[in-house]
Scaffold this motif. Structure first.
Motif, PDB file in Angstrom:
ATOM      1  N   ARG A   1       0.972  -1.055  -0.036  1.00  0.00           N
ATOM      2  CA  ARG A   1       0.050   0.020   0.027  1.00  0.00           C
ATOM      3  C   ARG A   1       0.817   1.268   0.193  1.00  0.00           C
ATOM      4  NH1 ARG A   1      -4.359  -0.593  -2.394  1.00  0.00           N
ATOM      5  NH2 ARG A   1      -5.452  -2.255  -1.720  1.00  0.00           N
TER       6      ARG A   1
ATOM      7  N   ALA B   1       1.628   9.016  -6.241  1.00  0.00           N
ATOM      8  CA  ALA B   1       1.653  10.396  -5.823  1.00  0.00           C
ATOM      9  C   ALA B   1       2.826  10.947  -6.823  1.00  0.00           C
ATOM     10  CB  ALA B   1       2.202  10.645  -4.324  1.00  0.00           C
TER      11      ALA B   1
ATOM     12  N   GLU C   1       1.852  12.225 -10.000  1.00  0.00           N
ATOM     13  CA  GLU C   1       0.942  13.285  -9.947  1.00  0.00           C
ATOM     14  C   GLU C   1       2.027  14.518 -10.863  1.00  0.00           C
ATOM     15  OE1 GLU C   1      -2.087  14.871  -8.607  1.00  0.00           O
ATOM     16  OE2 GLU C   1      -2.516  12.800  -9.392  1.00  0.00           O
ATOM     17  N   TYR C   2       3.328  14.379 -10.782  1.00  0.00           N
ATOM     18  CA  TYR C   2       4.411  15.150 -11.385  1.00  0.00           C
ATOM     19  C   TYR C   2       5.131  14.573 -12.284  1.00  0.00           C
ATOM     20  CZ  TYR C   2       2.627  17.490  -7.193  1.00  0.00           C
ATOM     21  OH  TYR C   2       1.674  17.992  -6.188  1.00  0.00           O
TER      22      TYR C   2
ATOM     23  N   THR D   1       3.590  15.921  13.064  1.00  0.00           N
ATOM     24  CA  THR D   1       2.655  14.674  12.499  1.00  0.00           C
ATOM     25  C   THR D   1       3.196  13.281  12.833  1.00  0.00           C
ATOM     26  OG1 THR D   1       3.500  15.212  10.281  1.00  0.00           O
ATOM     27  CG2 THR D   1       1.311  15.890  10.829  1.00  0.00           C
TER      28      THR D   1
ATOM     29  N   PHE E   1       0.878  10.702  14.557  1.00  0.00           N
ATOM     30  CA  PHE E   1       0.016   9.797  13.886  1.00  0.00           C
ATOM     31  C   PHE E   1       0.677   8.618  13.617  1.00  0.00           C
ATOM     32  CE2 PHE E   1      -1.911  13.986  12.004  1.00  0.00           C
ATOM     33  CZ  PHE E   1      -3.309  13.677  12.640  1.00  0.00           C
TER      34      PHE E   1
ATOM     35  N   MET F   1      -6.413  15.845  15.058  1.00  0.00           N
ATOM     36  CA  MET F   1      -5.969  16.929  15.306  1.00  0.00           C
ATOM     37  C   MET F   1      -6.556  17.877  14.382  1.00  0.00           C
ATOM     38  SD  MET F   1      -2.271  16.204  16.908  1.00  0.00           S
ATOM     39  CE  MET F   1      -1.531  15.038  15.936  1.00  0.00           C
TER      40      MET F   1
ATOM     41  N   GLN G   1      -5.362  20.965  13.470  1.00  0.00           N
ATOM     42  CA  GLN G   1      -4.194  21.663  12.719  1.00  0.00           C
ATOM     43  C   GLN G   1      -3.179  20.852  12.158  1.00  0.00           C
ATOM     44  OE1 GLN G   1      -4.526  20.787  15.869  1.00  0.00           O
ATOM     45  NE2 GLN G   1      -3.690  22.624  17.169  1.00  0.00           N
ATOM     46  N   LYS G   2      -3.402  19.505  12.213  1.00  0.00           N
ATOM     47  CA  LYS G   2      -2.400  18.623  11.470  1.00  0.00           C
ATOM     48  C   LYS G   2      -3.119  17.403  10.770  1.00  0.00           C
ATOM     49  CE  LYS G   2       0.501  19.198  15.588  1.00  0.00           C
ATOM     50  NZ  LYS G   2       1.211  18.450  16.819  1.00  0.00           N
ATOM     51  N   GLN G   3      -2.569  17.096   9.810  1.00  0.00           N
ATOM     52  CA  GLN G   3      -3.301  16.151   9.036  1.00  0.00           C
ATOM     53  C   GLN G   3      -2.651  14.847   8.656  1.00  0.00           C
ATOM     54  OE1 GLN G   3      -4.332  17.287   5.155  1.00  0.00           O
ATOM     55  NE2 GLN G   3      -2.187  17.454   4.552  1.00  0.00           N
ATOM     56  N   GLN G   4      -3.335  13.876   8.586  1.00  0.00           N
ATOM     57  CA  GLN G   4      -2.519  12.469   8.212  1.00  0.00           C
ATOM     58  C   GLN G   4      -2.519  11.934   6.634  1.00  0.00           C
ATOM     59  OE1 GLN G   4      -3.670   8.514   9.826  1.00  0.00           O
ATOM     60  NE2 GLN G   4      -5.639   9.630  10.708  1.00  0.00           N
TER      61      GLN G   4
ATOM     62  N   ILE H   1      -2.644  11.683   3.003  1.00  0.00           N
ATOM     63  CA  ILE H   1      -1.625  12.131   1.903  1.00  0.00           C
ATOM     64  C   ILE H   1      -2.101  13.082   0.859  1.00  0.00           C
ATOM     65  CG2 ILE H   1       0.113  10.982   0.062  1.00  0.00           C
ATOM     66  CD1 ILE H   1      -0.851   8.248   1.186  1.00  0.00           C
TER      67      ILE H   1
ATOM     68  N   ASP I   1      -1.108  14.424  -1.801  1.00  0.00           N
ATOM     69  CA  ASP I   1      -1.310  14.697  -3.275  1.00  0.00           C
ATOM     70  C   ASP I   1      -2.191  13.682  -3.799  1.00  0.00           C
ATOM     71  OD1 ASP I   1       0.252  16.672  -4.224  1.00  0.00           O
ATOM     72  OD2 ASP I   1       2.116  15.560  -3.716  1.00  0.00           O
ATOM     73  N   LEU I   2      -2.748  12.715  -2.864  1.00  0.00           N
ATOM     74  CA  LEU I   2      -3.841  11.624  -3.401  1.00  0.00           C
ATOM     75  C   LEU I   2      -4.896  11.697  -2.895  1.00  0.00           C
ATOM     76  CD1 LEU I   2      -1.287   8.719  -3.003  1.00  0.00           C
ATOM     77  CD2 LEU I   2      -1.835   9.700  -4.942  1.00  0.00           C
TER      78      LEU I   2
ATOM     79  N   ASP J   1      -6.872   6.714  -1.092  1.00  0.00           N
ATOM     80  CA  ASP J   1      -5.413   5.990  -0.916  1.00  0.00           C
ATOM     81  C   ASP J   1      -5.162   5.977   0.544  1.00  0.00           C
ATOM     82  OD1 ASP J   1      -4.312   5.330  -3.798  1.00  0.00           O
ATOM     83  OD2 ASP J   1      -5.472   7.299  -3.960  1.00  0.00           O
TER      84      ASP J   1
ATOM     85  N   VAL K   1      -4.165   2.665   2.855  1.00  0.00           N
ATOM     86  CA  VAL K   1      -2.974   2.655   3.854  1.00  0.00           C
ATOM     87  C   VAL K   1      -3.372   2.292   5.285  1.00  0.00           C
ATOM     88  CG1 VAL K   1      -0.747   3.718   4.788  1.00  0.00           C
ATOM     89  CG2 VAL K   1      -1.575   3.749   2.283  1.00  0.00           C
TER      90      VAL K   1
ATOM     91  N   PRO L   1      -7.868  14.409  -5.246  1.00  0.00           N
ATOM     92  CA  PRO L   1      -6.702  14.788  -4.447  1.00  0.00           C
ATOM     93  C   PRO L   1      -6.947  15.643  -3.182  1.00  0.00           C
ATOM     94  CG  PRO L   1      -6.099  15.043  -6.730  1.00  0.00           C
ATOM     95  CD  PRO L   1      -7.800  14.826  -6.764  1.00  0.00           C
TER      96      PRO L   1
ATOM     97  N   ARG M   1      -5.391  17.531  -1.821  1.00  0.00           N
ATOM     98  CA  ARG M   1      -5.079  19.259  -1.983  1.00  0.00           C
ATOM     99  C   ARG M   1      -6.147  20.099  -2.605  1.00  0.00           C
ATOM    100  NH1 ARG M   1      -1.655  16.863  -6.122  1.00  0.00           N
ATOM    101  NH2 ARG M   1      -2.411  17.940  -8.120  1.00  0.00           N
TER     102      ARG M   1
ATOM    103  N   GLU N   1     -10.579  13.142   7.174  1.00  0.00           N
ATOM    104  CA  GLU N   1      -9.352  12.982   8.245  1.00  0.00           C
ATOM    105  C   GLU N   1     -10.267  12.228   8.988  1.00  0.00           C
ATOM    106  OE1 GLU N   1      -6.249  13.671   9.458  1.00  0.00           O
ATOM    107  OE2 GLU N   1      -5.777  14.528   7.307  1.00  0.00           O
TER     108      GLU N   1
END
Lengths: 262, 330
Positions: free
Chosen positions: A10, A18, A21-22, A95, A98, B102, B104-107, B109, B111-112, B116, B120, B152, B154, B165
């Motif tokens: 995974r 990802a 994407e670029y 982070t 997490f 949280m 103010q924080k993110q887990q 991804i 760009d995806l 996805d 995970v 995505p 973003r 989240e």
């Protein structure tokens, strides 16, 4: 174990997605890799005139060392560098929380979380260079030789991984560790050439302090069929020790982790 | 009790640095440290299925306490037990039963698409793909997430991202949810949707929720019980209504008079909150309420009279602004 493999699949499929994407990145990285190899070949060709040898290594034998270096460089770009930078970002942004709250080994997560395909061409070039140079140097690539080389390559990858991971782990104390990674990278460049080309003092340093000799010279000697049993054994022992130390340092660092205040 | 904290304390060692170049140099050469107590002797217990609001001004020690409950920070003193485990050992059996969100924080991804990231997490928690799919669609229904799951991260709005989240954090069906400012920065509608979801989730699964928020709306909508922490100490533990009793033992008495009166006319009946024409609002100590109301009705020609509790937002907002509590800690 099964769960870790599934997780790894995974991780890597997500990373590939990802990166896709670029797409422009792909071309640039490939060009950089080719340029790098060309530069190394040029420097080596300056050191070795026709029929000359340096530190007991012929031109083709030295190319085997360069091949291992290129292979490890590719591995670094594929795994070590992207994961290390992610660890540093985790520490800076807090982070890491997490990751630490997931029921999975945190060192496993942080070491293989991302996978960047852009180092793969470098790895392929490295393997190609090893094969071509070894055959031209007159090496006989029997099953025993190949097996020994594979084991030593795994050992050198483990050593290199441990060095990177330990530096990443120190980001828990220092937060910014880019200077340290630069020092490591530029020191590892020494692994492009057989360790015997260096003066005795440096040779000792690259063997006992920063084990560069085990990264490229020892596996190259195995491919060329001239590695001694004691060096091979030492390589495996050093690799195991490095892994154990990296794990111990990570556990120690976690005790200091109080996470970035929010 | 699913969460138990006893005399929990945490002291941080922080660098003591003087401003300016000289201070910076001195700090670089020789670091001086100071011990700062972040949490001191906090005790409480939470029963399974409770939704508890965790209140306090910035720097009161809320996040530190939350991190000790999740095992991210080791307490300097005291003991914690969450779902029967010592959090700081971070055993797999414990981690399978908790989650931390949280604001103010993110887990996820970046760009995806969120899907996805969910996959995970599903692999990490050892869910089979069909089971993961089932849980994702169930939670997505509750959160009203649809095509956002394949876009995505973003490109999602803050509200959509927060919902994703939450989905990522709840995939493993934790028994205890630790939520640190889950509605931070969301607009009013998105806030309300997150709140509704949390209430719904608690009702359906019986999960225990400990929530910190700056928005009193979150707390009043979700939590019957609040813990108020102030300067690292537990200042109040009880029902939300009781908190206003404790911090503001007064009532608001609104009067509509036939003839407008000057403010001075109300001396002795209470403090004048506002006075507009024939509308007046008085702040009357709870203990004197009946007496005051009787006197007011006797002295003035009253068209209408209404008694109410002061709004909780105002009480706590005032407390946070002043940055201190006049009362002695509980």
């Amino acid at each position: 174990m099964h769960r870790y493999l599934r997780t790894l699949a995974r991780f890597w499929s997500a990373s590939l997605a990802a990166e896709m994407e670029y797409p422009a990145n792909f071309v640039l990285e490939l060009l950089a890799e080719v340029g790098n190899l060309a530069g190394s070949l040029f420097v080596l060709s300056l050191l070795y005139g026709p029929g000359q040898s340096l530190g007991g290594w012929s031109w083709n034998a030295a190319l085997v060392v360069l091949g291992f270096y290129t292979l490890l460089e590719g591995l670094t770009s594929t795994l070590f560098q992207p994961n290390l930078s992610t660890i540093v970002t985790h520490v800076q942004n807090g982070t890491l929380d997490f990751v630490l709250l997931k029921p999975i080994d945190s060192q496993f997560w942080l070491s293989v979380r991302t996978f960047s395909p852009w180092g793969l061409p470098g790895m392929a070039m490295g393997v190609g260079l090893i094969l071509v140079a070894a055959l031209r140097a007159g090496a006989v690539l029997g099953p025993g030789t190949v097996a020994a080389a594979a084991v030593l390559l795994l050992a050198s990858a483990a050593i290199l991984y441990s060095l990177w991971f330990v530096i990443a782990a120190t980001s828990i104390w220092f937060v910014k560790v880019w200077n340290a990674t630069e020092v490591l990278r530029s020191t590892l460049v020494a692994g492009r050439y057989p360790v015997s080309v260096y003066p005795a003092g440096l040779r000792a340093f690259f063997t006992f302090v920063l084990p560069v000799a085990f990264l490229t010279t020892v596996p190259a000697e195995a491919v060329l069929g001239r590695a001694s049993g004691s060096w091979m054994a030492a390589s495996v022992v050093v690799a195991a020790a490095c892994l154990v130390i990296s794990r111990a340092i990570w556990r120690y660092a976690l005790r200091f982790y109080t996470s970035a205040s929010s | 009790m699913i969460i138990e904290a006893e005399l929990l304390s945490k002291t941080y060692r922080v660098a003591d640095k003087q401003p300016g170049m000289a201070g910076t140099l001195r700090h670089f050469v020789r670091r001086r440290h100071r011990d700062v107590p972040a949490v001191s002797g906090v005790s409480f217990a939470i029963a399974p299925g409770e939704m508890v609001g965790f209140l306090g001004p910035n720097g009161a020690g809320k996040t530190t306490t939350l991190k000790m409950l999740t095992g991210l920070i080791h307490p300097t003193a005291g003991t914690v037990r969450v779902v029967g485990h010592d959090p700081k050992r971070r055993q797999a059996a414990f981690l399978h039963q908790i989650t931390l969100v949280m604001g103010q924080k993110q887990q996820l991804i970046w760009d995806l698409p969120p899907l996805d990231s969910f996959r995970v997490n599903a692999a990490v928690y050892g869910l089979t793909p069909p089971e993961a799919r089932r849980r994702i669609s169930e939670l997505a229904d509750m959160l009203e997430l649809g095509e956002e799951l394949t876009r995505p991260v973003r490109k999602l709005s803050l509200g959509q991202r927060m919902k994703a989240e939450l989905l990522a954090a709840l995939l493993h069906r934790p028994a205890v949810l630790f939520l640190d400012e889950p509605t931070l920065g969301l607009d009013v509608n998105a806030q309300a949707r997150v709140r509704d979801f949390l209430a719904d989730y608690n009702r359906r699964t019986g999960a225990t929720v400990l929530l910190t928020s700056h928005y009193m709306g979150d707390i009043t909508a979700l939590c019957e019980r609040v813990l108020l922490i102030h300067q690292g100490r537990l200042f109040y533990d009880g029902r939300l209504e009781g908190l206003s009793e404790r911090l503001a033992p007064y009532r608001l008495v609104r009067l509509e008079l036939t003839v407008p009166q000057p403010a001075a006319a109300f001396t002795g009946h209470g403090e004048v909150e506002s006075l507009q024409g024939n509308q007046v609002c008085l702040r009357v100590p709870a203990a004197q309420l009946t007496g005051s109301v009787a006197q007011l009705l006797e002295r003035f020609a009253v068209v209408d009279l209404e008694v109410s509790d002061p709004p909780i937002e105002q009480i706590i907002g005032g407390l946070f602004e002043r940055g201190r509590v006049d009362d002695s800690p509980a």
